[in-house]
Design a protein around this motif. Structure first.
Motif, PDB file in Angstrom:
ATOM      1  N   GLY A  13      -7.211   2.846   6.949  1.00 42.81           N
ATOM      2  CA  GLY A  13      -7.400   1.694   6.836  1.00 42.81           C
ATOM      3  C   GLY A  13      -7.551   1.042   5.469  1.00 42.81           C
ATOM      4  O   GLY A  13      -7.505  -0.219   5.351  1.00 42.81           O
ATOM      5  N   GLU A  14      -7.745   1.649   4.565  1.00 42.46           N
ATOM      6  CA  GLU A  14      -7.883   1.217   3.190  1.00 42.46           C
ATOM      7  C   GLU A  14      -6.344   0.895   2.756  1.00 42.46           C
ATOM      8  O   GLU A  14      -5.275   1.357   2.982  1.00 42.46           O
ATOM      9  CB  GLU A  14      -8.469   2.196   2.167  1.00 42.46           C
ATOM     10  N   ARG A  15      -6.663   0.107   1.732  1.00 43.88           N
ATOM     11  CA  ARG A  15      -5.249  -0.715   1.256  1.00 43.88           C
ATOM     12  C   ARG A  15      -4.346   0.510   0.175  1.00 43.88           C
ATOM     13  O   ARG A  15      -4.955   0.962  -0.336  1.00 43.88           O
ATOM     14  CB  ARG A  15      -5.440  -1.836   0.308  1.00 43.88           C
ATOM     15  N   VAL A  16      -3.196   0.408   0.301  1.00 44.28           N
ATOM     16  CA  VAL A  16      -2.321   1.367  -0.674  1.00 44.28           C
ATOM     17  C   VAL A  16      -1.337   0.256  -1.471  1.00 44.28           C
ATOM     18  O   VAL A  16      -0.867  -0.652  -0.790  1.00 44.28           O
ATOM     19  CB  VAL A  16      -1.453   2.300   0.324  1.00 44.28           C
ATOM     20  N   CYS A  17      -1.259   0.570  -2.808  1.00 44.03           N
ATOM     21  CA  CYS A  17      -0.665  -0.110  -3.504  1.00 44.03           C
ATOM     22  C   CYS A  17       0.566   0.597  -3.958  1.00 44.03           C
ATOM     23  O   CYS A  17       0.656   1.960  -4.268  1.00 44.03           O
ATOM     24  CB  CYS A  17      -1.398  -0.596  -4.860  1.00 44.03           C
ATOM     25  N   VAL A  18       1.616  -0.246  -3.754  1.00 46.20           N
ATOM     26  CA  VAL A  18       3.098   0.605  -4.176  1.00 46.20           C
ATOM     27  C   VAL A  18       3.632  -0.218  -5.606  1.00 46.20           C
ATOM     28  O   VAL A  18       3.702  -1.244  -5.594  1.00 46.20           O
ATOM     29  CB  VAL A  18       4.281   0.460  -3.014  1.00 46.20           C
ATOM     30  N   VAL A  19       3.819   0.830  -6.622  1.00 47.55           N
ATOM     31  CA  VAL A  19       4.153  -0.221  -7.915  1.00 47.55           C
ATOM     32  C   VAL A  19       5.527   0.079  -8.191  1.00 47.55           C
ATOM     33  O   VAL A  19       6.130   1.263  -8.077  1.00 47.55           O
ATOM     34  CB  VAL A  19       3.331   0.476  -8.971  1.00 47.55           C
ATOM     35  N   GLY A  20       6.304  -0.839  -8.060  1.00 49.05           N
ATOM     36  CA  GLY A  20       7.763  -0.778  -8.075  1.00 49.05           C
ATOM     37  C   GLY A  20       8.474  -1.612  -6.893  1.00 49.05           C
ATOM     38  O   GLY A  20       8.171  -1.656  -5.865  1.00 49.05           O
ATOM     39  N   GLY A  21       9.558  -2.455  -7.525  1.00 50.34           N
ATOM     40  CA  GLY A  21       9.987  -3.232  -6.695  1.00 50.34           C
ATOM     41  C   GLY A  21      11.701  -3.119  -6.416  1.00 50.34           C
ATOM     42  O   GLY A  21      12.323  -3.910  -5.839  1.00 50.34           O
ATOM     43  N   GLY A  22      12.126  -1.979  -6.912  1.00 43.62           N
ATOM     44  CA  GLY A  22      13.475  -1.501  -6.612  1.00 43.62           C
ATOM     45  C   GLY A  22      13.535  -1.025  -5.170  1.00 43.62           C
ATOM     46  O   GLY A  22      12.764  -1.198  -4.378  1.00 43.62           O
ATOM     47  N   VAL A  23      14.892  -0.489  -4.874  1.00 40.01           N
ATOM     48  CA  VAL A  23      15.145   0.026  -3.657  1.00 40.01           C
ATOM     49  C   VAL A  23      14.134   0.859  -3.217  1.00 40.01           C
ATOM     50  O   VAL A  23      13.819   1.151  -1.828  1.00 40.01           O
ATOM     51  CB  VAL A  23      16.591   0.494  -3.452  1.00 40.01           C
ATOM     52  N   VAL A  58      -0.318   0.963   7.719  1.00 42.47           N
ATOM     53  CA  VAL A  58      -1.139   0.886   6.427  1.00 42.47           C
ATOM     54  C   VAL A  58      -1.074  -0.495   5.963  1.00 42.47           C
ATOM     55  O   VAL A  58       0.015  -1.032   5.539  1.00 42.47           O
ATOM     56  CB  VAL A  58      -0.439   1.952   5.674  1.00 42.47           C
ATOM     57  N   PRO A  59      -2.067  -0.908   5.367  1.00 45.63           N
ATOM     58  CA  PRO A  59      -2.076  -2.228   4.603  1.00 45.63           C
ATOM     59  C   PRO A  59      -1.497  -1.711   3.207  1.00 45.63           C
ATOM     60  O   PRO A  59      -1.933  -1.004   2.611  1.00 45.63           O
ATOM     61  CB  PRO A  59      -3.545  -2.547   4.629  1.00 45.63           C
ATOM     62  N   VAL A  60      -0.448  -2.648   2.898  1.00 49.42           N
ATOM     63  CA  VAL A  60       0.260  -2.461   1.724  1.00 49.42           C
ATOM     64  C   VAL A  60       0.300  -3.686   0.773  1.00 49.42           C
ATOM     65  O   VAL A  60       0.448  -4.740   1.292  1.00 49.42           O
ATOM     66  CB  VAL A  60       1.582  -1.787   1.940  1.00 49.42           C
ATOM     67  N   VAL A  61      -0.033  -3.466  -0.452  1.00 51.28           N
ATOM     68  CA  VAL A  61       0.406  -4.498  -1.808  1.00 51.28           C
ATOM     69  C   VAL A  61       1.459  -3.778  -2.442  1.00 51.28           C
ATOM     70  O   VAL A  61       1.384  -2.804  -3.077  1.00 51.28           O
ATOM     71  CB  VAL A  61      -0.972  -4.713  -2.212  1.00 51.28           C
ATOM     72  N   LEU A  62       2.584  -4.614  -2.534  1.00 51.80           N
ATOM     73  CA  LEU A  62       3.347  -4.240  -3.517  1.00 51.80           C
ATOM     74  C   LEU A  62       3.536  -4.970  -4.991  1.00 51.80           C
ATOM     75  O   LEU A  62       3.683  -6.004  -4.834  1.00 51.80           O
ATOM     76  CB  LEU A  62       4.936  -4.285  -2.799  1.00 51.80           C
ATOM     77  N   VAL A  63       3.254  -4.160  -5.966  1.00 51.66           N
ATOM     78  CA  VAL A  63       3.288  -4.881  -7.276  1.00 51.66           C
ATOM     79  C   VAL A  63       4.463  -4.395  -8.100  1.00 51.66           C
ATOM     80  O   VAL A  63       4.737  -3.333  -8.327  1.00 51.66           O
ATOM     81  CB  VAL A  63       1.929  -4.316  -7.971  1.00 51.66           C
ATOM     82  N   ALA A  64       5.088  -5.582  -8.650  1.00 51.88           N
ATOM     83  CA  ALA A  64       6.512  -5.365  -9.406  1.00 51.88           C
ATOM     84  C   ALA A  64       6.311  -6.342 -10.458  1.00 51.88           C
ATOM     85  O   ALA A  64       6.042  -7.546 -10.281  1.00 51.88           O
ATOM     86  CB  ALA A  64       7.534  -5.255  -8.540  1.00 51.88           C
ATOM     87  N   SER A 111      11.668  -9.022  -9.575  1.00 54.80           N
ATOM     88  CA  SER A 111      12.189  -9.098  -8.323  1.00 54.80           C
ATOM     89  C   SER A 111      13.355  -8.043  -7.952  1.00 54.80           C
ATOM     90  O   SER A 111      13.953  -7.485  -9.086  1.00 54.80           O
ATOM     91  CB  SER A 111      12.823 -10.346  -8.018  1.00 54.80           C
ATOM     92  N   ALA A 112      13.608  -7.440  -6.981  1.00 57.02           N
ATOM     93  CA  ALA A 112      14.519  -6.522  -6.671  1.00 57.02           C
ATOM     94  C   ALA A 112      15.977  -6.766  -7.203  1.00 57.02           C
ATOM     95  O   ALA A 112      16.592  -6.007  -7.475  1.00 57.02           O
ATOM     96  CB  ALA A 112      14.776  -6.248  -5.364  1.00 57.02           C
ATOM     97  N   ALA A 113      16.284  -8.168  -7.289  1.00 55.39           N
ATOM     98  CA  ALA A 113      17.603  -8.582  -7.763  1.00 55.39           C
ATOM     99  C   ALA A 113      17.619  -8.451  -9.332  1.00 55.39           C
ATOM    100  O   ALA A 113      18.624  -8.338  -9.711  1.00 55.39           O
ATOM    101  CB  ALA A 113      17.816 -10.040  -7.374  1.00 55.39           C
ATOM    102  N   ASP A 114      16.476  -8.116  -9.923  1.00 57.99           N
ATOM    103  CA  ASP A 114      16.578  -7.892 -11.427  1.00 57.99           C
ATOM    104  C   ASP A 114      16.368  -6.277 -11.624  1.00 57.99           C
ATOM    105  O   ASP A 114      16.063  -6.335 -13.004  1.00 57.99           O
ATOM    106  CB  ASP A 114      15.318  -8.734 -12.076  1.00 57.99           C
TER     107      ASP A 114
END
Length: 333
Positions: free
Chosen positions: A6-16, A30-36, A39-42
């Motif tokens: 139930g707790e939030r997971v943070c994913v660090v990294g915005g590539g593939v 899973v509740p997810v926050v992605l921090v990058a 952008s993926a294009a960069d």
């Protein structure tokens, strides 16, 4: 659907890799926050040629399973999602050594030996097979859309530690999937080495088959005809970090590409780029000890030149570990 923590997971990294991890966690509830920071294009993912192939994959625990799972997922995407930019294309893996490594053929659907008369000059052998070829700008945009639709919150920020990521997002679990910056963020890994790759993109004159010649005597060579271009490469310059495209290197790449595929003669150059493959002695996918802290930290990096190739398998592995670790906590509550 499996219920995640139930707790939030943070994913660090915005590539593939980061996007794939966020997608897999969200699909498991899973509740997810992605921090990058970009952008993926960069990211370096956007520079990748996009062929599923285990280039510079060493020491991965259960590596064959990760490869196979990624392959199957890309095959599924190609069949079900035409807008994703994934195509199954035939091509040639050229061999120039006495004992080539064909371990990768154990997971492909089909492959066959190339007759000696059809080998490129100087080759000792070759394997013909059909593999996913990903048009990366299209695919990264599609994957980003899938992640957003799955309910992942996306933030643009740069963090320097798992604790900083947790404070920023309120997460109790952090996954570091930031490619070449992962060792620095974790603070315990100086083994990540950038391996510079330079490519040139040509207007496609009508090619459909790809060719990979890792052991070409004049340097790493590949020709990858995607939907919108042909990616020709390349280089593997360990420790170099200059992202400017060198004209002499480009000319050498084009000479090798045309030698292998004469149909590229005179093709128009429509783009060029360089990127840094995040390479380490072994792939790091799994939990990371965090002394004196209740924060749970996982690593997912060190993919080298196989970030696309291992992306889905790595993401599944991390998501499985996180969901499994959460089950005892739920049972005690």
């Amino acid at each position: 659907m499996t219920t995640g923590p139930g707790e939030r997971v943070c994913v660090v990294g915005g590539g593939v890799v980061g996007l794939s991890v966020a997608h897999e966690l969200a699909q498991r509830g899973v509740p997810v926050v992605l921090v990058a920071r970009e952008s993926a294009a960069d990211t370096v993912s956007a520079v990748a040629g996009g062929l599923w192939f285990p280039y510079r994959v060493d020491g991965a625990a259960d590596g064959e399973r990760l490869l196979e799972r990624s392959l199957r997922r890309f095959e599924e995407v190609a069949a079900a999602e035409p807008s994703a930019g994934v195509d199954l294309r035939e091509g040639l893996v050229v061999e120039r050594t006495a004992e080539p490594d064909r371990a990768w053929t154990r997971v492909v659907t089909e492959h066959r030996e190339v007759a000696e008369r059809d080998l490129p000059a100087g080759a000792s052998g070759a394997v013909r097979t059909r593999l996913p070829l990903v048009t990366m700008p299209v695919y990264l945009a599609w994957l980003t859309g899938q992640v957003r639709r799955a309910g992942v919150e996306m933030r643009t920020a740069e963090v320097d530690s798992p604790h900083a990521a947790a404070e920023l997002t309120g997460a109790g679990t952090v996954v570091v999937a930031a490619g070449g910056g992962s060792g620095r963020i974790l603070g315990d890994d100086a083994s990540v080495v950038p391996v510079r790759g330079q490519v040139v993109r040509l207007r496609n004159p009508g090619l459909r088959e790809w060719i990979v010649d890792d052991d070409h005597p004049d340097g790493l060579t590949y020709v990858l005809p995607r939907r919108t271009d042909v990616v020709c490469g390349g280089t593997a310059e360990e420790g170099l970090t200059d992202l400017h495209c060198d004209p002499e290197t480009e000319a050498a790449i084009l000479r090798r590409a045309v030698e292998l595929v004469p149909g590229l003669t005179g093709a128009e150059v429509i783009g060029r780029s360089a990127g840094l493959r995040p390479t380490r002695p072994t792939l790091r996918v799994g939990p990371v000890a965090a002394e004196g802290s209740r924060l749970r930290v996982y690593a997912c990096y060190g993919h080298g030149g196989a970030g696309v190739t291992l992306s889905w398998g790595s993401a599944e592995r991390v998501a499985e570990l996180i969901v499994r670790a959460a089950r005892p906590r739920r049972d005690r509550s």
